[in-house]
Design an enzyme around this catalytic site. Structure first.
Site, short mmCIF file in Angstrom:
data_model
loop_
_atom_site.label_atom_id
_atom_site.label_comp_id
_atom_site.label_asym_id
_atom_site.label_seq_id
_atom_site.Cartn_x
_atom_site.Cartn_y
_atom_site.Cartn_z
N ASP A 24 45.92 44.23 34.45
CA ASP A 24 46.63 44.13 33.29
C ASP A 24 46.46 42.82 32.49
OD1 ASP A 24 48.70 45.02 31.50
OD2 ASP A 24 50.11 44.16 32.74
N HIS A 41 39.40 44.93 27.00
CA HIS A 41 39.10 45.81 28.06
C HIS A 41 37.64 45.55 28.65
CE1 HIS A 41 42.92 47.92 27.47
NE2 HIS A 41 42.55 48.26 26.33
N LEU A 135 31.43 47.86 50.95
CA LEU A 135 32.75 48.02 50.11
C LEU A 135 32.84 49.39 49.63
CD1 LEU A 135 35.24 46.36 48.89
CD2 LEU A 135 33.76 46.00 46.96
#
Ligand code: FPP
Length: 250
Positions: A24, A41, A135
């Site tokens: 955020d 973004h 991962l």
């Protein structure tokens, strides 16, 4: 704290297995620099690259990132388009490097309802990295926890009606099997940057006992040192899961 000092303080035997992040503050970061929101973004995607790479090096098992919520459709169409284009670009551009680093991409949420060109690219990435053992990068897309939990209820009801499930057998373990994250452990640590102190409909069932960590830093400015700080503070916490530290209650 300098990155070297904080790294030395981290207990490598007690790392969170699953870290979740609500990315955020992209818009506010852009505004603070006089840039359009989409620049925030894009800068957020850059920040993500570094954090993925660090989680992979630390041998974190799962990193879940909230990339687009089912509520984000309320944003102006230009912004939604810019986020979707960014996702497309990210999936196309990053897949080689993610694959090379043994990272497995999984996607949670109603992503198959996204535009066809994105769905196609996501399918390719999932397929290409499916046998990787490092991962797990869980990209949470077009997701809202309330929608997910409602969908689980519907699926459970259907299975009861079709005789596949008995009502008296429904418990937490059965419920979990209906979640879109059924193959992942619950997050141990949830990080939310940008100074907001809320969960925003993210993985509500899964974070029942997750340790929450907030920072004022906007997501594009979130650096590996912030990740390490979060992990360090996570390691100072005592997780009791509703119980006591020891049986004597001390
Ligand atoms: C919230 O910031 C962020 C989003 C809605 C989009 C998150 C997307 C990225 C970081 C892009 C990269 C992701 C991938 C998987 C490539 P905000 O716009 O709500 O910021 P604000 O609260 O400051 O306005």
């Amino acid at each position: 704290m300098a990155i070297k000092n904080i790294t030395q303080k981290i207990d490598m035997e007690n790392l969170p297995r699953h870290i979740a992040i609500i990315m955020d503050g992209n818009g506010r970061w852009a505004k603070s620099k006089g840039l359009p929101r989409f620049a925030g973004h894009w800068a957020g995607a850059e920040a993500l690259r570094d954090i993925v790479s660090n989680c992979s090096k630390l041998n974190i098992q799962v990193l879940s990132v909230f990339a687009f919520s089912s509520e984000n459709w309320k944003r102006p169409v230009q912004e939604v388009d810019s986020i979707l284009n960014l996702l497309l670009y990210y999936f196309k551009k990053e897949v080689d490097s993610l694959h090379k680093n043994n990272i497995k991409i999984v996607v949670t949420g109603d992503w198959e309802a996204l535009p066809k060109r994105i769905v196609c690219e996501i399918k390719k990435c999932i397929q290409r990295t499916r046998n990787n053992s490092g991962l797990v990068l869980n990209i949470v897309l077009n997701y809202g926890a309330r929608k997910e939990l409602s969908r689980v209820c519907i699926d459970i009801c259907k299975d009861v009606i079709e005789g596949k499930l008995k009502v008296h057998n429904i418990d937490e373990d059965i419920f979990r099997k209906y979640l879109s994250t059924k193959d992942l452990s619950d997050p141990d640590l949830l990080i939310r940057p940008s100074g907001e102190l809320r969960i925003s409909n993210f993985l509500l069932w899964q974070i029942a006992y997750t340790e929450l960590w907030f920072t004022e830093v906007y997501w594009p400015d979130f650096k590996p040192k912030d990740l390490l700080q979060a992990i360090y503070e996570f390691q100072q916490r005592e997780r009791r899961y509703g119980g006591l530290k020891n049986k004597a209650g001390e």
